[in-house]
Design a protein around this motif. Structure first.
Motif, PDB file in Angstrom:
ATOM      1  N   THR A  53       0.749  -1.310   0.025  1.00 23.75           N
ATOM      2  CA  THR A  53       0.148  -0.020  -0.137  1.00 23.75           C
ATOM      3  C   THR A  53       0.711   1.100   0.034  1.00 23.75           C
ATOM      4  O   THR A  53       2.131   1.196   0.352  1.00 23.75           O
ATOM      5  N   ARG A  54       0.361   2.318  -0.551  1.00 20.49           N
ATOM      6  CA  ARG A  54       0.910   3.659  -0.491  1.00 20.49           C
ATOM      7  C   ARG A  54       1.453   3.979   0.936  1.00 20.49           C
ATOM      8  O   ARG A  54       2.254   4.439   1.437  1.00 20.49           O
ATOM      9  N   ARG A  55       0.452   3.896   1.895  1.00 21.19           N
ATOM     10  CA  ARG A  55       0.614   3.975   3.381  1.00 21.19           C
ATOM     11  C   ARG A  55       1.895   3.299   3.853  1.00 21.19           C
ATOM     12  O   ARG A  55       2.863   3.775   4.671  1.00 21.19           O
ATOM     13  N   ALA A  56       2.118   1.936   3.543  1.00 21.50           N
ATOM     14  CA  ALA A  56       3.345   1.155   4.024  1.00 21.50           C
ATOM     15  C   ALA A  56       4.762   1.692   3.237  1.00 21.50           C
ATOM     16  O   ALA A  56       5.645   1.777   4.130  1.00 21.50           O
ATOM     17  N   LEU A  57       4.506   2.132   2.009  1.00 18.80           N
ATOM     18  CA  LEU A  57       5.643   2.746   1.477  1.00 18.80           C
ATOM     19  C   LEU A  57       6.125   4.180   2.258  1.00 18.80           C
ATOM     20  O   LEU A  57       7.276   4.458   2.727  1.00 18.80           O
ATOM     21  N   LEU A  58       4.956   4.952   2.593  1.00 17.37           N
ATOM     22  CA  LEU A  58       5.188   6.061   3.326  1.00 17.37           C
ATOM     23  C   LEU A  58       5.640   5.911   4.775  1.00 17.37           C
ATOM     24  O   LEU A  58       6.706   6.712   5.096  1.00 17.37           O
ATOM     25  N   GLU A  59       5.300   4.925   5.347  1.00 18.13           N
ATOM     26  CA  GLU A  59       5.537   4.861   6.642  1.00 18.13           C
ATOM     27  C   GLU A  59       7.235   4.383   6.480  1.00 18.13           C
ATOM     28  O   GLU A  59       7.957   4.734   7.452  1.00 18.13           O
ATOM     29  N   ALA A  60       7.474   3.540   5.715  1.00 18.51           N
ATOM     30  CA  ALA A  60       8.870   3.019   5.495  1.00 18.51           C
ATOM     31  C   ALA A  60       9.820   4.242   5.338  1.00 18.51           C
ATOM     32  O   ALA A  60      11.001   4.163   5.897  1.00 18.51           O
ATOM     33  N   VAL A  61       9.382   4.913   4.344  1.00 17.77           N
ATOM     34  CA  VAL A  61      10.029   6.405   3.955  1.00 17.77           C
ATOM     35  C   VAL A  61      10.410   7.182   5.201  1.00 17.77           C
ATOM     36  O   VAL A  61      11.166   7.739   5.575  1.00 17.77           O
ATOM     37  N   SER A  62       9.471   7.275   6.126  1.00 21.12           N
ATOM     38  CA  SER A  62       9.232   8.182   7.355  1.00 21.12           C
ATOM     39  C   SER A  62       9.970   7.572   8.403  1.00 21.12           C
ATOM     40  O   SER A  62      10.215   8.204   9.541  1.00 21.12           O
ATOM     41  N   ARG A  63      10.271   6.129   8.140  1.00 16.48           N
ATOM     42  CA  ARG A  63      10.740   5.569   9.482  1.00 16.48           C
ATOM     43  C   ARG A  63      11.801   6.188  10.322  1.00 16.48           C
ATOM     44  O   ARG A  63      12.013   6.568  11.532  1.00 16.48           O
ATOM     45  N   THR A  64      12.912   6.714   9.552  1.00 15.95           N
ATOM     46  CA  THR A  64      14.112   7.194  10.262  1.00 15.95           C
ATOM     47  C   THR A  64      13.716   8.413  10.803  1.00 15.95           C
ATOM     48  O   THR A  64      14.118   8.818  11.936  1.00 15.95           O
ATOM     49  N   ARG A  65      12.990   9.264  10.101  1.00 14.88           N
ATOM     50  CA  ARG A  65      12.509  10.743  10.746  1.00 14.88           C
ATOM     51  C   ARG A  65      11.733  10.377  11.931  1.00 14.88           C
ATOM     52  O   ARG A  65      11.870  11.224  13.139  1.00 14.88           O
ATOM     53  N   VAL A  66      11.028   9.391  12.000  1.00 17.30           N
ATOM     54  CA  VAL A  66      10.104   9.194  13.153  1.00 17.30           C
ATOM     55  C   VAL A  66      10.832   8.626  14.425  1.00 17.30           C
ATOM     56  O   VAL A  66      10.644   8.951  15.485  1.00 17.30           O
ATOM     57  N   GLU A  67      11.853   7.821  13.944  1.00 18.48           N
ATOM     58  CA  GLU A  67      12.851   7.150  15.065  1.00 18.48           C
ATOM     59  C   GLU A  67      13.604   8.389  15.613  1.00 18.48           C
ATOM     60  O   GLU A  67      14.056   8.339  16.878  1.00 18.48           O
ATOM     61  N   ALA A  68      14.065   9.483  14.817  1.00 22.87           N
ATOM     62  CA  ALA A  68      14.670  10.628  15.422  1.00 22.87           C
ATOM     63  C   ALA A  68      13.869  11.408  16.385  1.00 22.87           C
ATOM     64  O   ALA A  68      14.270  12.037  17.467  1.00 22.87           O
ATOM     65  N   LEU A  69      12.295  11.550  15.977  1.00 25.98           N
ATOM     66  CA  LEU A  69      11.537  12.133  16.902  1.00 25.98           C
ATOM     67  C   LEU A  69      11.229  11.429  18.283  1.00 25.98           C
ATOM     68  O   LEU A  69      11.032  12.014  19.316  1.00 25.98           O
ATOM     69  N   CYS A  70      11.183  10.057  18.122  1.00 27.71           N
ATOM     70  CA  CYS A  70      11.046   9.117  19.399  1.00 27.71           C
ATOM     71  C   CYS A  70      12.267   9.631  20.356  1.00 27.71           C
ATOM     72  O   CYS A  70      12.188   9.638  21.426  1.00 27.71           O
ATOM     73  N   ALA A  71      13.526   9.410  19.507  1.00 30.01           N
ATOM     74  CA  ALA A  71      14.599   9.760  20.455  1.00 30.01           C
ATOM     75  C   ALA A  71      14.632  11.023  21.100  1.00 30.01           C
ATOM     76  O   ALA A  71      14.943  11.299  22.266  1.00 30.01           O
ATOM     77  N   ARG A  72      14.263  12.046  20.405  1.00 35.01           N
ATOM     78  CA  ARG A  72      14.212  13.330  21.046  1.00 35.01           C
ATOM     79  C   ARG A  72      13.061  13.531  22.040  1.00 35.01           C
ATOM     80  O   ARG A  72      13.295  14.093  23.192  1.00 35.01           O
ATOM     81  N   ALA A  73      12.132  12.760  21.918  1.00 33.71           N
ATOM     82  CA  ALA A  73      11.253  12.636  23.233  1.00 33.71           C
ATOM     83  C   ALA A  73      11.892  12.029  24.340  1.00 33.71           C
ATOM     84  O   ALA A  73      11.699  12.539  25.436  1.00 33.71           O
ATOM     85  N   ARG A  74      12.548  11.015  23.955  1.00 33.70           N
ATOM     86  CA  ARG A  74      13.295  10.349  25.070  1.00 33.70           C
ATOM     87  C   ARG A  74      14.195  11.689  25.833  1.00 33.70           C
ATOM     88  O   ARG A  74      14.394  11.717  27.130  1.00 33.70           O
ATOM     89  N   GLU A  75      14.825  12.220  24.949  1.00 31.55           N
ATOM     90  CA  GLU A  75      15.868  13.321  25.650  1.00 31.55           C
ATOM     91  C   GLU A  75      15.229  14.243  26.377  1.00 31.55           C
ATOM     92  O   GLU A  75      15.798  14.587  27.483  1.00 31.55           O
ATOM     93  N   LEU A  76      13.898  14.738  25.932  1.00 32.71           N
ATOM     94  CA  LEU A  76      13.182  15.764  26.564  1.00 32.71           C
ATOM     95  C   LEU A  76      12.420  15.499  28.061  1.00 32.71           C
ATOM     96  O   LEU A  76      11.974  16.415  28.831  1.00 32.71           O
ATOM     97  N   THR A  77      12.169  14.165  28.058  1.00 30.40           N
ATOM     98  CA  THR A  77      11.471  13.511  29.363  1.00 30.40           C
ATOM     99  C   THR A  77      12.038  14.024  30.728  1.00 30.40           C
ATOM    100  O   THR A  77      11.037  14.415  31.440  1.00 30.40           O
ATOM    101  N   GLY A  78      13.215  14.217  30.704  1.00 27.10           N
ATOM    102  CA  GLY A  78      13.641  14.739  31.886  1.00 27.10           C
ATOM    103  C   GLY A  78      13.898  16.100  32.154  1.00 27.10           C
ATOM    104  O   GLY A  78      14.359  16.383  33.211  1.00 27.10           O
ATOM    105  N   GLU A  79      13.382  16.996  31.284  1.00 21.04           N
ATOM    106  CA  GLU A  79      13.396  18.452  31.546  1.00 21.04           C
ATOM    107  C   GLU A  79      12.583  18.932  32.691  1.00 21.04           C
ATOM    108  O   GLU A  79      11.751  18.520  33.159  1.00 21.04           O
ATOM    109  N   ASP A  80      13.091  20.106  33.114  1.00 25.71           N
ATOM    110  CA  ASP A  80      12.362  20.646  34.286  1.00 25.71           C
ATOM    111  C   ASP A  80      10.939  21.335  33.940  1.00 25.71           C
ATOM    112  O   ASP A  80       9.776  21.061  34.698  1.00 25.71           O
TER     113      ASP A  80
END
Length: 184
Positions: A53-80
Motif C-alpha cells: 500500500t502507499r501508506r506502507a511505503l510512506l511509513e517506511a520512508v518516514s521511519r528514520t525521521r520518526v525514530e529521530a523524533l522518538c529519540a528526541r522525546a526520550r531526551e526531553l523527558t527529564g526536562e524541568d
C-alpha cells in the motif's frame, strides 16, 4: 525488511526505499509508484511486493525521521519544564511534518486501521511520558492524549502545505492551538 529474504530481494528493497525517499521528498505523498520503480531500476510489481500500500511505503520512508523524533522525546523527558518539553517536542513533530513531505500523510490516522500505523504508534509511545509528566504538573488540560496532539499537528500541516509559507503558517496555527490546549 526481514533478514531471511534473499540478498537480491534485500537489495531491491533498499533501492526501492532510497528511490521512494527521493521521490517523496520531491513530490510529496502522491509520488508516482511507477516513477519510484523506474528510479530504483525495478518493475512496479517489485515495488508493490515490498510495499503493498502507499501508506506502507510512506511509513517506511518516514521511519528514520520518526525514530529521530522518538529519540528526541526520550531526551526531553527529564526536562524541568514539562510543558515546554512537551510543546518543544510537538513543535519538532510539526516542523518535521512540514519539511518532510509525505510524513504528515504517513502519520494521518485512518480510523479503520489506526492500529496498523506504525509511525503514529511509535510517536504516541514516545510522547506519552512527556504528556503524562506535563499533565501531572498541571501544565496540560485533563483528557488530552498524544494521539490528539499528533492529529492536531498533522491536521495543521495538511491544512497549510499549499500556502505560500507553509512553515510559518503551520507555526502560527500551532501557537493558536496551544492556547486552546492549556488548562483553564
Amino acid at each position: 525488511m526481514p533478514e531471511h529474504r534473499r540478498a537480491d530481494a534485500r537489495r531491491n528493497y533498499a533501492r526501492v526505499l532510497a528511490a521512494a525517499d527521493a521521490e517523496v521528498a520531491a513530490h510529496g505523498a502522491g509520488a508516482s509508484l511507477e516513477q519510484i520503480a523506474r528510479v530504483a531500476g525495478v518493475g512496479s510489481a517489485t515495488v508493490r511486493r515490498h510495499f503493498p500500500t502507499r501508506r506502507a511505503l510512506l511509513e517506511a520512508v518516514s521511519r528514520t525521521r520518526v525514530e529521530a523524533l522518538c529519540a528526541r522525546a526520550r531526551e526531553l523527558t527529564g526536562e524541568d519544564d514539562s510543558r515546554g518539553a512537551l510543546l518543544g517536542w510537538l513543535g519538532e513533530v510539526l516542523a518535521y511534518c512540514v519539511t518532510a513531505r509525505g510524513l504528515a500523510v504517513a502519520l494521518a490516522y485512518d480510523h479503520e486501521a489506526a492500529h496498523e500505523n506504525s509511525c503514529s504508534a511509535a510517536l504516541e509511545e514516545a510522547g506519552e511520558p512527556l504528556l503524562r509528566r506535563a499533565a501531572h504538573d498541571g501544565a496540560v488540560a485533563a483528557g488530552v492524549t498524544v494521539a490528539d496532539l499528533i492529529t492536531l499537528a498533522v491536521g495543521i500541516v495538511l491544512a497549510t502545505e499549499h500556502t505560500p509559507d507553509p512553515a510559518a503558517h503551520a507555526q502560527r496555527l500551532f501557537h493558536l492551538a496551544v492556547a486552546g490546549m492549556s488548562p483553564p
